[in-house]
Design an enzyme around this catalytic site. Structure first.
Site, PDB file in Angstrom:
ATOM      1  N   ASP A   1      -5.443  36.427  28.356  1.00 47.38           N
ATOM      2  CA  ASP A   1      -6.102  37.629  28.166  1.00 47.38           C
ATOM      3  C   ASP A   1      -5.555  38.745  28.604  1.00 47.38           C
ATOM      4  O   ASP A   1      -5.856  39.841  28.417  1.00 47.38           O
ATOM      5  CB  ASP A   1      -7.623  37.312  28.580  1.00 47.38           C
ATOM      6  N   GLY A   2      -4.909  38.563  30.125  1.00 48.73           N
ATOM      7  CA  GLY A   2      -4.089  39.470  30.540  1.00 48.73           C
ATOM      8  C   GLY A   2      -3.105  40.488  29.838  1.00 48.73           C
ATOM      9  O   GLY A   2      -3.179  41.722  29.892  1.00 48.73           O
TER      10      GLY A   2
END
Length: 512
Positions: A243-244
């Protein structure tokens, strides 16, 4: 081969039709029809017809190939000569001029299993061998007509008889999309590069989707790349990682003065390679795609199909910074687990479980105030309906993962159950894709250190909430005390409305 028009018939319009033969079984024939619904395989075995439909939405691409020259063994060797057929691209220097056949490989990923965790997609290859004519050029023309029709149907483009008969337009048919792929090789357990090379690139090559691949080298690389590059040369941005990397891409877009135009024209996609992959799993769940044990396949298929749906973004403002969030905003326990478990990154997703136990044993609490505005619209906790399985009623065929069919010719035919691309094949880019290093983009160590130390300017829509230093209206409520955690999950309200392959964002100020 003929093109039939049955507009007055309740049955699907037959665009192309041909009869093929399965040579491993005597007197076994397949009538193959192409309609706007998909590829119909009608088998006539002992007078009992059975039909299997490969749905158009499950087909990702097709390629025309030609047979390869057989290698001649030395006379001193006693090894048996393999009868398995190999094929290569038409421009290869290793062509077998004695085989005038043209091979059309149709790649599909069809549902297997009924429902729940047993439901999955299986890779299926339909091989159609055209050998009705004495010259390769004629057989290739027929194969290209089928390829052109399938490609246009997949992309939703108009298709008529004149297009199928125009050989020049068929031959020069090219994919007009090109993707930007930003891959974090350190994501998850450090297998981001391996995930792309082994699981993503082969599917992109089957679909003939060209792409430019950039490997990130440091924190905020993807953010700075998106902020400074001419992203309009690509038709989509895919983040391979956790998700980063999507967080970096989204915030990089909002650091551009033309952020609004980018969001309108450049969709963003995610292919999971991280530890949690919360966004990818939420998207797959909403689209009723199987995401256990991995969401890599459905995410890649979504990027290939180019499906777009709007997604809400949350604007987060602190005293010194403005950020945009797409999944959740947390403070307290969950944030501690996420940040502090970085030292266990080699464990992959298991690191969250391990550190959760550690933090629960030494539970912390934090003193704070939470101000919120009660919503006047009740939240409906209605789960997205599951997509019904596309199962054909009645008698169907149990197809293997590779199906090879060929047209009739007057001479003896060889066994036809083989494929150009098996599960063990070595894949390569067929769409003119390029691989770039971090230094090629001008965002190497030296430049990037300077960029990261600059004061970032965040664009985007202005906040509709009171500023942090302004007094709040009386309608706002306050909770004061010690908190174990405060977490706002945008998944419950926003991400579940996504289909696949995230599209232009609809912004909302739902967190302060």
């Amino acid at each position: 081969m003929e093109i039939k028009s049955v507009e007055n018939s309740p049955e699907p319009q037959i665009l192309l039709e041909e009869t093929f033969y399965v040579l491993s079984k005597k007197y076994s024939t397949f009538k193959v029809r192409l309609t706007r619904k998909g590829l119909h395989l009608i088998k006539d075995a002992e007078g009992i017809p059975k039909e299997q439909i490969i749905l158009l939405k499950d087909i990702i691409g097709c390629q025309c190939l030609r047979s390869k020259k057989r290698t001649t063994n030395c006379t001193c060797q006693s090894l048996p000569r393999s009868d398995s057929l190999q094929v290569v691209e038409e421009n290869s220097t290793d062509l077998d001029d004695t085989d005038v056949s043209a091979y059309l490989y149709v790649y599909a990923y069809i549902f297997q299993g009924r429902k729940g965790f047993s439901k999955k997609r299986e890779r299926t290859i339909i091989t159609l061998r055209f050998r009705s004519f004495d010259k390769y050029e004629d057989n290739n023309k027929e194969a290209q007509r089928w390829r052109c029709a399938i490609k246009k149907l997949i992309k939703g483009e108009p298709l008529n008889s004149s297009m199928l008969n125009d050989y020049l337009s068929v031959v020069h048919h090219k994919e007009n999309r090109r993707l930007l792929i930003l891959c974090n090789p350190k994501s998850g357990a450090g297998k981001g590069r391996q995930i792309f090379q082994q699981k993503v690139a082969p599917i992109l090559n089957e679909a003939e989707i060209p792409y430019d691949l950039y490997m990130t080298k440091n924190s905020n690389y993807a953010r700075d790349f998106v902020r400074t590059s001419n992203v309009f040369q690509w038709t989509g941005i895919i983040g391979v990682g956790g998700d980063g990397i999507i967080f970096e891409i989204v915030n990089g877009i909002f650091e551009r003065p033309d952020w609004s135009e980018v969001l309108k024209s450049i969709p963003i996609g995610v292919i999971p390679g991280g530890s949690g992959n919360g966004l990818a799993r939420s998207v797959a769940h909403h689209a009723s795609e199987p995401y256990f044990p991995s969401t890599t396949l459905p995410s890649t298929l979504a990027a290939i199909r180019g499906y777009t749906e709007p997604m809400d973004i949350v604007r987060v403002e602190t005293v010194s910074n403005i950020l945009f969030s797409f999944l959740s905003v947390g403070w307290g326990l969950l944030s501690d687990i996420d940040i502090e478990s970085e030292r266990l990154r080699m464990l992959g997703g298991t690191r969250f479980t391990v550190w959760s136990v550690a933090r629960l044993i030494g539970l912390r609490s934090y003193k704070g105030k939470l101000w919120y505005l009660p919503s006047s619209i009740p939240f409906s906790n209605t789960a997205p309906s599951l997509l019904n399985d596309s199962l054909n009623k009645g008698s169907t065929l149990d197809l293997p993962t590779e199906v090879h069919l060929e047209t009739q010719q007057g001479r003896q035919r060889l066994d036809s159950w083989y494929s150009a691309h098996s599960r063990r094949s070595t894949y390569f880019s067929t769409g003119g894709s390029s691989y770039q290093s971090t230094t090629d983009s001008g965002l190497g160590d030296g430049d990037n250190c300077t960029i990261r130390n600059r004061t970032r300017r965040m664009f985007g829509p202005a906040s509709q909430l009171p500023s942090l230093t302004a007094p709040l209206p009386v309608e706002w409520k306050c909770i004061e005390g010690r908190f174990v955690m405060v977490t706002i999950f945008e998944t419950l309200f926003n991400v579940l409305i996504i289909n696949t392959f995230l599209g232009a964002c609809i912004l909302s100020d739902s967190f302060r």
